[in-house]
Design a protein around this motif. Structure first.
Motif, short mmCIF file in Angstrom:
data_model
loop_
_atom_site.label_atom_id
_atom_site.label_comp_id
_atom_site.label_asym_id
_atom_site.label_seq_id
_atom_site.Cartn_x
_atom_site.Cartn_y
_atom_site.Cartn_z
N HIS B 114 -7.77 -3.27 7.69
CA HIS B 114 -6.80 -2.20 7.51
C HIS B 114 -5.88 -2.04 8.72
O HIS B 114 -4.67 -1.83 8.57
N HIS B 118 -1.74 -2.53 9.15
CA HIS B 118 -0.78 -1.55 9.67
C HIS B 118 0.22 -2.21 10.62
O HIS B 118 1.37 -1.80 10.71
N ASP B 308 -0.60 4.80 4.90
CA ASP B 308 -1.40 3.81 4.19
C ASP B 308 -0.69 3.39 2.90
O ASP B 308 -0.23 4.25 2.15
ZN LIG Z 1 -4.41 3.70 8.01
#
Ligand SMILES: [Zn+2]
Lengths: 215, 361
Positions: B114, B118, B308
């Motif tokens: 994750h 980003h 996100d």
């Molecule tokens: Zn995040």
């Protein structure tokens, strides 16, 4: 018909292929913490064992619970995604109905109740008459509230020592597939692919929330 | 370019069900279904509510992304998914869906990190990342300084928060000021009307001898709460805009100062800022000023790509395909505490996945 069935609502990770007459292949493995890892490899394995290509499948059946949520969702989202990607209808089956179907196939007669472990000192349960029709539930309650309690099957029944408790403990996908095939053949509708949670979500923001995304 | 990899990415690590589709470094679709409103009254993300929402939104969001991108699922070159870190039950929904699509469509599966996603998302806005890139990731879940030599295989953590994440501090301060959840956007808005130098709130880990790249926002958050409470007890009005601006000034001061210092110390001339807090207007402004002064090129994706989303996962997945990284196997698990150094989760040699692909030929 070539039906792929699977269930992740109990500690078993189980999948089966059914051709409308009989179960061609089945896999059953008890590992309550690894539904997410095991399900897809298990599905691939039963297809190989049955000699069936996934593009030959005509329908999917999935156990929609009730069962512990995290594992349960693995089965449901897998069914939804496979149904979408392969263009197949997805039939939901109450997991307790599949366990009852298996118990009767294994020779249990008369009325009985199915109870699985719902944790927190409760069971998921449903009751069935002598013809196998569901007469109560599915519900989540304390073990003492299961009715009728004359005969019981399932891991919840065994765990809490309910009357005349016996197996099968968990659901098997072969039984689930067989149940689905018979219901469909009888012209009865199965359930939508939606979870039977039976409880509202725990609305607790965990104290350690910040720790979920460590550096 | 038509020969660049076409990849679909799935993100379900927190409360956004995100599905993105990219071709190489070009964004084709970024579909998001958020359950943020369902969490608002609890003042934070409730994992079970998030997981339930992911299950409902998963397939519809994938269909929407494919429709927006105007591509068929069969045209994809790969399917990427956030394997961690994040909320375990939430991650599992996305990972399970990704596996099912990848297997059903005979596409390689990439379980990716994750945090690396980003960083990688900036490729969709500003083209390929320079190597190395310094990244400051700030959100409700993370506050990290990361040095990336190769976004698909080499991400090193230099520092992180030792207590609260920056975004979490925004949420808590918003609560203290009665501004609601999530706190980031509303504090930013209020702060525009206030004076950032009105109140001297403390800067955490800012003394000589403190860890140079670590952060601490817990003391700041408490200081704000105490200051506001004292005002209320004294029966005086709370200057909400000034409190918001002064708090925000303290956070952005520390974040940008440490990020610029990390660049200088490591001879890196590019800084990227990502994560939900990167949408903060004062952070962007201060980072630009300080980077300009230090001769550092600042890269900040537009706000919609900082929070996100699935596009960031697709961006990293496309890079994995582009660089020929090993796909994940179908026994890929969701790992709530996946270390940032694990940019993706390759399958073992001779894995199930490899066998499956062999069998299909
Ligand atoms: Zn995040």
């Amino acid at each position: 018909m070539l039906l792929l069935a699977f269930d992740t609502a109990t500690p078993a990770v189980t999948a089966a292929i059914h051709d409308g007459e009989r179960v061609l292949a089945e896999s059953y493995e008890v590992d309550a913490r690894r539904h997410g890892e095991l399900l897809l490899p298990t599905i691939a394995a039963v297809l190989r064992a049955a000699g069936v290509d996934k593009r030959e499948l005509t329908a999917l059946a999935v156990g929609v619970g009730p069962g512990p949520y995290t594992g349960l969702r693995v089965g449901l989202v897998t069914a939804a995604a496979l149904g979408d990607a392969l263009g197949l209808p997805v039939h939901g089956v109450c997991t307790l109905d599949a366990i009852a179907h298996q118990a009767r196939a294994e020779g249990l007669a008369g009325a009985f109740a199915v109870a699985t472990d719902a944790r927190r000192k409760e069971v998921y349960w449903a009751s069935y008459d002598a013809d196998g029709a569901r007469t109560g539930g599915p519900s989540v309650d304390r073990p003492a509230e299961v009715e009728p309690g004359a005969r019981t099957v399932g891991a919840g029944a065994l765990l809490y020592g309910l009357p005349a408790a016996s197996g099968p403990e968990h659901v098997s996908a072969g039984a689930l597939a067989d149940f689905a095939v018979r219901e469909l053949a009888a012209g009865r509708e199965l359930l939508p692919n939606a979870p039977l949670y039976l409880r509202r979500p725990d609305a607790q923001v965990p104290a350690g929330y910040k720790a979920v995304l460590p550096a | 370019m038509a020969d660049e990899p076409l990849v679909l990415g799935i993100e379900t690590s927190c409360d956004e069900t995100g599905v993105g589709i990219v071709r190489g470094t070009t964004l084709l679709a970024d579909a998001v279904a958020s359950s943020v409103n369902d969490h608002a009254r609890f003042g934070g993300v409730v994992p079970e509510i998030a997981s339930r929402a992911h299950l409902e939104a998963m397939v519809p969001t994938i269909r929407r992304a494919l429709e927006t991108a105007g591509v068929k699922a069969s045209d994809l070159d790969g399917i990427a998914v956030t394997a961690g870190p994040g909320l375990a039950g939430a991650l599992l929904v996305g990972v399970s869906a990704a596996k099912a699509y990848a297997w059903a469509l005979d596409k390689p599966l990439y379980g990716v990190n994750h945090l690396a996603s980003h960083i990688c998302v900036d490729q969709l806005e500003h083209g390929r990342l320079p190597e190395p890139t310094m990244a400051l990731l700030v959100s409700g879940g993370h506050s990290s300084l990361l040095l990336s030599g190769d976004i698909t295989s080499d991400v090193r953590p230099l520092g992180a928060t030792i207590d609260d994440a920056a975004g979490e501090a925004f949420d808590k301060v918003a609560r203290v000021l009665g501004l609601g959840f999530p706190g980031g956007p509303v504090v930013d808005r209020m702060a525009r009307e206030g004076d950032g130098s009105a109140i001297a709130f403390p800067r955490g880990l800012n003394n000589a001898g403190d860890p140079a790249y670590d952060f601490s926002f817990s003391g700041l958050k408490t200081a704000v709460a105490r200051w506001v409470e004292a005002k209320r007890r004294a029966g005086e009005p709370v200057p909400v805009a000034d409190v918001a601006a002064s708090f925000q000034e303290a956070v952005t001061d520390v974040l940008t100062r440490k990020a610029v210092r990390a660049c200088k110390d490591n001879d890196v001339d590019h800084l990227m800022i990502g994560g939900g807090v990167a949408a903060n207007s004062r952070l962007r402004e201060m980072a630009q000023q300080r980077c300009d002064k230090a001769g550092i090129v600042l890269r900040v994706p537009r706000p919609g790509l900082c929070t996100d989303n699935g596009a960031m996962v697709a961006a990293l997945g496309a890079e994995m395909v582009w660089r020929g990284r090993t796909p994940s196997s179908f026994d890929l698990s969701a790992d709530s505490s996946l270390p940032v150094t694990e940019t993706h989760v390759p399958g073992e040699h001779g894995s199930f996945h490899a066998h499956a692909h062999e069998a299909l030929k």
